[in-house]
Write a protein that holds these residues in place. Structure first.
Motif, PDB file in Angstrom:
ATOM      1  N   VAL A 190       0.967  -1.126  -0.114  1.00 42.33           N
ATOM      2  CA  VAL A 190      -0.072   0.052   0.089  1.00 42.33           C
ATOM      3  C   VAL A 190       0.832   1.344   0.199  1.00 42.33           C
ATOM      4  CG1 VAL A 190      -1.674   1.292   1.256  1.00 42.33           C
ATOM      5  CG2 VAL A 190      -2.040  -1.207   0.927  1.00 42.33           C
ATOM      6  N   PRO A 191       1.791   1.404   0.643  1.00 49.01           N
ATOM      7  CA  PRO A 191       2.798   2.650   0.823  1.00 49.01           C
ATOM      8  C   PRO A 191       3.364   2.904  -0.576  1.00 49.01           C
ATOM      9  CG  PRO A 191       3.173   1.411   2.796  1.00 49.01           C
ATOM     10  CD  PRO A 191       2.541   0.566   1.982  1.00 49.01           C
ATOM     11  N   ALA A 192       3.847   1.688  -1.340  1.00 52.41           N
ATOM     12  CA  ALA A 192       4.437   2.022  -2.544  1.00 52.41           C
ATOM     13  C   ALA A 192       3.529   2.609  -3.688  1.00 52.41           C
ATOM     14  CB  ALA A 192       4.859   0.588  -3.131  1.00 52.41           C
ATOM     15  N   LEU A 193       2.391   2.067  -3.464  1.00 48.21           N
ATOM     16  CA  LEU A 193       1.317   2.451  -4.342  1.00 48.21           C
ATOM     17  C   LEU A 193       0.757   3.871  -4.044  1.00 48.21           C
ATOM     18  CD1 LEU A 193      -0.108   1.633  -7.047  1.00 48.21           C
ATOM     19  CD2 LEU A 193      -1.935   0.691  -5.673  1.00 48.21           C
ATOM     20  N   SER A 194       0.568   4.119  -2.729  1.00 48.96           N
ATOM     21  CA  SER A 194       0.084   5.508  -2.305  1.00 48.96           C
ATOM     22  C   SER A 194       0.946   6.738  -2.592  1.00 48.96           C
ATOM     23  CB  SER A 194      -0.311   5.295  -0.579  1.00 48.96           C
ATOM     24  OG  SER A 194      -0.381   6.506  -0.102  1.00 48.96           O
ATOM     25  N   PHE A 195       2.281   6.236  -2.593  1.00 48.19           N
ATOM     26  CA  PHE A 195       3.590   7.328  -2.741  1.00 48.19           C
ATOM     27  C   PHE A 195       3.612   7.651  -4.394  1.00 48.19           C
ATOM     28  CE2 PHE A 195       7.760   8.636  -3.748  1.00 48.19           C
ATOM     29  CZ  PHE A 195       8.009   9.631  -2.874  1.00 48.19           C
ATOM     30  N   SER A 196       3.299   6.578  -5.019  1.00 44.10           N
ATOM     31  CA  SER A 196       3.440   6.777  -6.473  1.00 44.10           C
ATOM     32  C   SER A 196       2.234   7.781  -6.742  1.00 44.10           C
ATOM     33  CB  SER A 196       3.291   5.663  -7.318  1.00 44.10           C
ATOM     34  OG  SER A 196       4.445   4.697  -6.930  1.00 44.10           O
ATOM     35  N   ILE A 197       0.903   7.305  -6.548  1.00 43.71           N
ATOM     36  CA  ILE A 197      -0.321   8.132  -6.633  1.00 43.71           C
ATOM     37  C   ILE A 197      -0.159   9.731  -6.006  1.00 43.71           C
ATOM     38  CG2 ILE A 197      -2.872   8.188  -6.403  1.00 43.71           C
ATOM     39  CD1 ILE A 197      -2.017   6.098  -8.466  1.00 43.71           C
ATOM     40  N   SER A 198       0.302   9.637  -4.827  1.00 43.71           N
ATOM     41  CA  SER A 198       0.557  10.882  -4.371  1.00 43.71           C
ATOM     42  C   SER A 198       1.188  12.043  -5.365  1.00 43.71           C
ATOM     43  CB  SER A 198       0.816  10.826  -2.906  1.00 43.71           C
ATOM     44  OG  SER A 198       0.094  10.034  -2.101  1.00 43.71           O
ATOM     45  N   SER A 199       2.539  11.427  -5.545  1.00 45.85           N
ATOM     46  CA  SER A 199       3.449  11.945  -6.396  1.00 45.85           C
ATOM     47  C   SER A 199       2.477  12.420  -7.856  1.00 45.85           C
ATOM     48  CB  SER A 199       4.621  11.065  -6.889  1.00 45.85           C
ATOM     49  OG  SER A 199       5.213  10.689  -5.717  1.00 45.85           O
ATOM     50  N   LEU A 200       1.807  11.904  -8.420  1.00 44.08           N
ATOM     51  CA  LEU A 200       1.199  12.249  -9.681  1.00 44.08           C
ATOM     52  C   LEU A 200       0.168  13.237  -9.300  1.00 44.08           C
ATOM     53  CD1 LEU A 200       0.174   8.816 -11.548  1.00 44.08           C
ATOM     54  CD2 LEU A 200       2.077  10.408 -11.892  1.00 44.08           C
ATOM     55  N   THR A 201      -0.189  13.173  -7.802  1.00 45.38           N
ATOM     56  CA  THR A 201      -1.450  14.200  -7.617  1.00 45.38           C
ATOM     57  C   THR A 201      -0.816  15.625  -7.336  1.00 45.38           C
ATOM     58  OG1 THR A 201      -1.315  13.643  -5.099  1.00 45.38           O
ATOM     59  CG2 THR A 201      -2.892  12.648  -6.368  1.00 45.38           C
ATOM     60  N   LEU A 202       0.348  15.535  -7.232  1.00 46.20           N
ATOM     61  CA  LEU A 202       1.227  16.940  -7.228  1.00 46.20           C
ATOM     62  C   LEU A 202       1.038  17.661  -8.376  1.00 46.20           C
ATOM     63  CD1 LEU A 202       4.321  16.158  -5.024  1.00 46.20           C
ATOM     64  CD2 LEU A 202       2.129  16.942  -4.179  1.00 46.20           C
ATOM     65  N   ILE A 203       1.202  16.976  -9.526  1.00 46.52           N
ATOM     66  CA  ILE A 203       1.129  17.436 -10.885  1.00 46.52           C
ATOM     67  C   ILE A 203      -0.371  17.797 -11.023  1.00 46.52           C
ATOM     68  CG2 ILE A 203       1.672  17.186 -13.328  1.00 46.52           C
ATOM     69  CD1 ILE A 203       3.469  14.773 -12.634  1.00 46.52           C
TER      70      ILE A 203
END
Length: 500
Positions: A190-203
Motif C-alpha cells: 500500500v505505501p508504494a502505491l500510495s506514494f506513486s499516486i500521491s506524487s502524480l497528484t502533485l502534478i
C-alpha cells in the motif's frame, strides 16, 4: 440474518457504483468525441483517452461508495448495527473497497506511465512518412521506457520510506533492513502505491491551480454576462476587413510603376494579408453562427443561462469558503507541519462539511479540431486533475471523508456519585480506533505527511488564483460568440471540419 444484511448493503452500494460506471463511460465517450479532430482522428488514441479518463473518474466515484459503507455500519446513536458488530464482517467490507482501490490505482499507473506515453510517442513518430510501423513501435517503446523507470523509482521509494522508526533503534543495519521488508510485507504494498499516486497528484494540483481555479471564476461570470451580439460582431468584422484591404492596396500601389517594395513594406504586406485571411475566415464563422438555430435558441434561453451562472458562482464561492475555513482551521488548531496539518476534532464550522453530513497550452484543445497527440495530452491533464480531486475533497470536508456520518458513544462520569452517562458524539480523529471505521480512501491516500503539507499550501494558492480570476473576469468584457474558433495559425483545411 447478519450475512443477508451485509449482502444487501454491499449490493446496494455496488449497484449504485455500477450505474455511475455506465454514466461515466457515456460521458467520457461524448466528451472525447466532442474535441476529437475529424480529419486526424485515430482509433487507438480515442480509445486510450476514453478508457484512461473513465478509469480516473471511476476511481473518484469509489469515494462515495467507501463513505456510504462505513456510514451504514452504525445507527445514528453511535452503536453498530447487528450485521456490523463483528470485526471480521467489517473487515470484509473494508478489504473489498481496498482491493478495488488497489486495482483502479494500479490501472491508473499503467495508463500514466505506459499506455498513454506509448500511444503518444507512436503517433509522434507516425508524422514522419519515411518511418515504418516497426520503427514507430521501437521508437515509442524507447521513450516509454523512461516513464517506466520513473514509475519503478516511485514504487521503490514509497515501499522503503519508513513510516515509523524501527522499534530497536540500537539494532544493526541488517535488523533495520529486515524490519523494512517485514513492514513491506505487512502493508501489502500500500505505501508504494500510495506514494506513486500521491506524487502524480502533485502534478494534478498544479493543473487544478492553473486551470480549475481560474475556470471556476470565469465560467459562471461568462454565463451571466453572455456573448456579444452576432450582428454587431459581423459589422465590426466587415469594417476591419475594409480597413485591412485598404492598407494592402496602399502598399501594392507603391510598386505599380515597377519599383520593388522595400523589405519593410514586404513584411507589412505579408502581415496584412495574413490578417485579412483571418478576418475573412472569422466573417464566415460569424455568418454561420448568425444563421444557426443554436444561436437563436441560446438567445431564448438567456434567462436560464443567467440562473445557471448564479448557481455556479454560488457553488464556487461555497467551495472556496469551505476550503478557506478548512485551511484556517489547520493553521490555528492542527498538530503542525510534521503531521501534515492533521486536525483533531472540529474547531471551526465548515459549511460544506456540515452540508455533506446532513445530505450524505502545449497543444490547442478545441472542439472537432484536437489532434490525436493533443487529445492524449488533454486526457493526461484531466486524469491528474481528477486524481487530485480525491485529495481536495478531504481538504474541503476532512471529517466526512474520514468517517462519513458515523457517531460513537462516549462514556463520561457524572459530577456527583459513581454513575456514568453515555453521550453520542460525531466521529473524528479523537475518536477511539475501535469505535469508528476509517474509510479505505483516507488510509490509502494519506500515509505520507509531507504530501498533505504540500496540499495545504497548494490550497492557499488555489484560493488566490480563484480570487484573481474572479477579479479579471469581472473587468473583462463579453466574449465573442465564436470565441476560440478562429486562430491566426489555422490551416484552410480546418474550415472543412468546422460545424457550429
Amino acid at each position: 440474518m447478519a450475512d443477508q444484511s451485509l449482502l444487501s448493503v454491499s449490493a446496494l452500494g455496488w449497484s449504485i457504483f455500477a450505474l455511475v460506471f455506465l454514466v461515466i463511460l457515456s460521458f467520457c465517450w461524448v466528451y472525447i468525441r466532442k474535441y476529437q479532430s475529424r480529419q486526424e482522428s485515430e482509433v487507438i488514441s480515442t480509445i486510450t483517452a476514453i478508457c484512461a479518463l473513465a478509469i480516473a473518474l471511476i476511481t473518484s466515484a469509489l469515494l462515495p461508495v467507501d463513505i456510504f459503507l462505513v456510514s451504514y455500519m452504525k445507527h445514528p446513536n453511535g452503536t453498530y448495527k447487528e450485521w456490523a458488530e463483528n470485526n471480521e464482517t467489517r473487515g470484509q467490507i473494508e478489504d473489498t473497497v481496498l482491493y478495488a482501490y488497489y486495482s483502479l490505482y494500479s490501472i491508473l499507473l499503467f495508463c500514466v506511465f505506459l499506455w498513454i506515453p506509448f500511444v503518444y510517442f507512436y503517433y509522434e513518430e507516425k508524422e514522419d512518412d519515411s518511418v515504418n510501423k516497426c520503427s514507430q513501435v521501437k521508437s515509442a517503446l524507447k521513450y516509454t521506457f523512461g516513464f517506466i523507470i520513473v514509475c519503478a523509482a516511485l514504487l521503490l521509494i514509497g515501499a522503503f520510506i519508513p513510516l515509523e522508526a524501527p522499534p530497536n533503534q540500537n539494532g544493526t543495519q541488517w535488523e533495520k533492513m529486515q524490519y523494512l521488508f517485514e513492514e513491506l510485507g505487512n502493508n501489502h504494498g500500500v505505501p508504494a502505491l500510495s506514494f506513486s499516486i500521491s506524487s502524480l497528484t502533485l502534478i494534478g494540483m498544479l493543473a487544478v491551480i492553473t486551470y480549475t481555479a481560474y475556470g471556476m471564476s470565469v465560467l459562471p461570470l461568462n454565463l451571466i454576462k453572455g456573448t456579444r451580439s452576432v450582428v454587431y460582431e459581423r459589422l465590426e468584422n466587415t469594417e476591419d476587413i475594409e480597413e485591412v484591404e485598404h492598407q494592402v492596396e496602399k502598399i501594392k500601389a507603391k510598386c505599380e510603376d515597377g519599383r520593388p517594395l522595400s523589405s519593410r513594406d514586404r513584411r507589412n504586406l505579408h502581415e496584412f494579408e495574413d490578417k485579412l485571411q483571418v478576418l475573412q475566415r472569422r466573417g464566415r464563422h460569424l455568418e454561420i453562427a448568425e444563421s444557426h438555430c443554436c444561436t437563436k435558441v441560446g438567445s431564448a434561453l438567456r434567462p436560464l443561462k443567467i440562473l445557471l451562472g448564479i448557481f455556479f458562482i454560488l457553488f464556487a464561492l461555497l467551495f472556496v469558503v469551505a476550503l478557506f475555513i478548512s485551511n484556517l482551521d489547520k493553521a490555528l488548531h492542527s498538530a503542525g507541519i510534521s503531521s501534515g496539518f492533521m486536525v483533531f476534532g472540529t474547531n471551526l464550522t465548515n459549511p460544506l462539511n456540515e452540508l455533506l453530513l446532513t445530505l450524505q497550452p502545449l497543444y490547442k484543445i478545441r472542439p472537432k479540431r484536437t489532434r490525436p497527440q493533443a487529445l492524449l495530452f488533454l486526457c493526461m491533464i484531466l486524469l491528474l486533475i481528477v486524481l487530485h480531486t480525491s485529495f481536495m475533497i478531504y481538504s474541503l470536508a476532512p471529517q466526512y471523508v474520514m468517517y462519513g456520518s458515523q457517531n460513537y458513544l462516549l462514556q463520561s462520569p457524572m459530577p456527583l456519585g459513581n454513575n456514568t452517562t453515555w453521550t453520542t458524539k460525531t466521529c473524528d480523529a479523537n475518536a477511539p480506533q475501535d469505535e469508528c471505521t476509517v474509510t479505505r480512501s483516507y488510509l490509502f491516500l494519506h500515509k505520507f505527511w509531507f504530501f498533505s503539507t504540500i496540499y495545504y499550501f497548494g490550497n492557499w494558492v488555489f484560493i488566490g488564483v480563484f480570487l484573481i480570476g474572479l477579479l479579471v473576469s469581472c473587468c473583462k468584457g463579453k466574449k465573442s460568440v465564436i470565441e476560440g474558433e478562429v486562430e491566426a495559425d489555422d490551416s484552410d483545411m480546418s474550415e472543412d471540419e468546422y460545424v457550429h
